[in-house]
Design a protein around this motif. Structure first.
Motif, PDB file in Angstrom:
ATOM      1  N   ARG A 215       0.873  -1.183   0.000  1.00  0.00           N
ATOM      2  CA  ARG A 215       0.000   0.000   0.000  1.00  0.00           C
ATOM      3  C   ARG A 215       0.901   1.221   0.000  1.00  0.00           C
ATOM      4  N   ILE A 216       0.724   2.092  -0.996  1.00  0.00           N
ATOM      5  CA  ILE A 216       1.555   3.287  -1.134  1.00  0.00           C
ATOM      6  C   ILE A 216       0.658   4.508  -1.036  1.00  0.00           C
ATOM      7  N   GLU A 217       1.024   5.420  -0.161  1.00  0.00           N
ATOM      8  CA  GLU A 217       0.295   6.681  -0.002  1.00  0.00           C
ATOM      9  C   GLU A 217       1.151   7.799  -0.583  1.00  0.00           C
ATOM     10  N   ILE A 218       0.559   8.574  -1.481  1.00  0.00           N
ATOM     11  CA  ILE A 218       1.274   9.642  -2.169  1.00  0.00           C
ATOM     12  C   ILE A 218       0.618  10.967  -1.815  1.00  0.00           C
ATOM     13  N   GLN A 219       1.415  11.893  -1.285  1.00  0.00           N
ATOM     14  CA  GLN A 219       0.905  13.202  -0.912  1.00  0.00           C
ATOM     15  C   GLN A 219       1.814  14.280  -1.481  1.00  0.00           C
ATOM     16  N   ALA A 220       1.216  15.399  -1.838  1.00  0.00           N
ATOM     17  CA  ALA A 220       1.995  16.553  -2.243  1.00  0.00           C
ATOM     18  C   ALA A 220       2.611  17.158  -0.984  1.00  0.00           C
ATOM     19  N   SER A 221       3.851  17.576  -1.086  1.00  0.00           N
ATOM     20  CA  SER A 221       4.498  18.212   0.056  1.00  0.00           C
ATOM     21  C   SER A 221       5.329  19.380  -0.444  1.00  0.00           C
ATOM     22  N   SER A 222       5.554  20.308   0.442  1.00  0.00           N
ATOM     23  CA  SER A 222       6.390  21.446   0.104  1.00  0.00           C
ATOM     24  C   SER A 222       7.344  21.698   1.253  1.00  0.00           C
ATOM     25  N   ASP A 223       8.470  22.292   0.944  1.00  0.00           N
ATOM     26  CA  ASP A 223       9.472  22.597   1.951  1.00  0.00           C
ATOM     27  C   ASP A 223       9.297  24.042   2.373  1.00  0.00           C
ATOM     28  N   PRO A 224       8.875  24.300   3.596  1.00  0.00           N
ATOM     29  CA  PRO A 224       8.657  25.682   4.031  1.00  0.00           C
ATOM     30  C   PRO A 224       9.930  26.522   3.966  1.00  0.00           C
ATOM     31  N   ALA A 225      11.092  25.889   4.056  1.00  0.00           N
ATOM     32  CA  ALA A 225      12.343  26.640   4.003  1.00  0.00           C
ATOM     33  C   ALA A 225      12.583  27.221   2.614  1.00  0.00           C
ATOM     34  N   LEU A 226      11.973  26.616   1.589  1.00  0.00           N
ATOM     35  CA  LEU A 226      12.172  27.093   0.223  1.00  0.00           C
ATOM     36  C   LEU A 226      11.100  28.079  -0.232  1.00  0.00           C
ATOM     37  N   ALA A 227      10.109  28.323   0.598  1.00  0.00           N
ATOM     38  CA  ALA A 227       9.001  29.202   0.218  1.00  0.00           C
ATOM     39  C   ALA A 227       9.491  30.643   0.079  1.00  0.00           C
ATOM     40  N   ASP A 228       8.883  31.363  -0.834  1.00  0.00           N
ATOM     41  CA  ASP A 228       9.204  32.782  -1.035  1.00  0.00           C
ATOM     42  C   ASP A 228       8.426  33.616  -0.034  1.00  0.00           C
ATOM     43  N   PHE A 229       9.124  34.323   0.788  1.00  0.00           N
ATOM     44  CA  PHE A 229       8.480  35.206   1.739  1.00  0.00           C
ATOM     45  C   PHE A 229       8.837  36.636   1.395  1.00  0.00           C
ATOM     46  N   ASP A 230       7.826  37.445   1.211  1.00  0.00           N
ATOM     47  CA  ASP A 230       8.015  38.866   0.936  1.00  0.00           C
ATOM     48  C   ASP A 230       7.894  39.595   2.259  1.00  0.00           C
ATOM     49  N   GLU A 231       8.931  40.353   2.615  1.00  0.00           N
ATOM     50  CA  GLU A 231       8.958  41.050   3.901  1.00  0.00           C
ATOM     51  C   GLU A 231       7.884  42.139   3.999  1.00  0.00           C
ATOM     52  N   ASP A 232       7.380  42.643   2.863  1.00  0.00           N
ATOM     53  CA  ASP A 232       6.402  43.727   2.874  1.00  0.00           C
ATOM     54  C   ASP A 232       4.969  43.233   3.102  1.00  0.00           C
ATOM     55  N   ILE A 233       4.753  41.929   3.085  1.00  0.00           N
ATOM     56  CA  ILE A 233       3.407  41.382   3.224  1.00  0.00           C
ATOM     57  C   ILE A 233       3.145  41.072   4.695  1.00  0.00           C
ATOM     58  N   ASP A 234       1.981  41.446   5.166  1.00  0.00           N
ATOM     59  CA  ASP A 234       1.580  41.132   6.534  1.00  0.00           C
ATOM     60  C   ASP A 234       0.901  39.763   6.507  1.00  0.00           C
ATOM     61  N   HIS A 235       1.654  38.744   6.844  1.00  0.00           N
ATOM     62  CA  HIS A 235       1.162  37.378   6.743  1.00  0.00           C
ATOM     63  C   HIS A 235       0.048  37.092   7.740  1.00  0.00           C
ATOM     64  N   LEU A 236       0.071  37.725   8.890  1.00  0.00           N
ATOM     65  CA  LEU A 236      -0.999  37.498   9.857  1.00  0.00           C
ATOM     66  C   LEU A 236      -2.334  38.024   9.343  1.00  0.00           C
TER      67      LEU A 236
END
Length: 101
Positions: free
Chosen positions: A24-45
């Protein structure tokens, strides 16, 4: 009576006299948060708050994440041993050998 066939070699598996293995193989999409683009001017909250308000307004009519894909294979004892030795089939891919054109 249920008949089982090995998904690798296509041989019929006699469930009464030999062991049938299920992979049984489970396949999920995943992303690396360390590689995400973060714009300092955006208020993420603020953005997160807006997303959460939208979810409350829509009463969760859409999935929050992509569903996992689950695949299942039946293997005979011989193919089970081969699968354990090389689960990703890398040897077969290396043996193809393409030219350097």
């Amino acid at each position: 009576m249920i008949h089982y066939t090995c998904d690798r070699c296509k041989r019929e598996i006699d469930a009464c006299h030999e062991t049938r293995y299920t992979v049984r193989i489970e396949i999920q999409a995943s992303s690396d948060p360390a590689l995400a683009d973060f714009d300092e001017d955006i208020d993420h909250l603020t953005e997160l708050h807006q997303v959460l308000e939208g979810i409350a307004d829509d009463d969760l009519d859409f999935p929050l994440s992509l569903p996992a894909q689950i695949v299942r294979y039946d293997l005979c004892p011989e193919c089970h041993q081969q699968f354990l030795k090389n689960p990703l089939g890398r040897d077969a891919m290396m043996a193809i050998g393409f030219s350097n054109n």
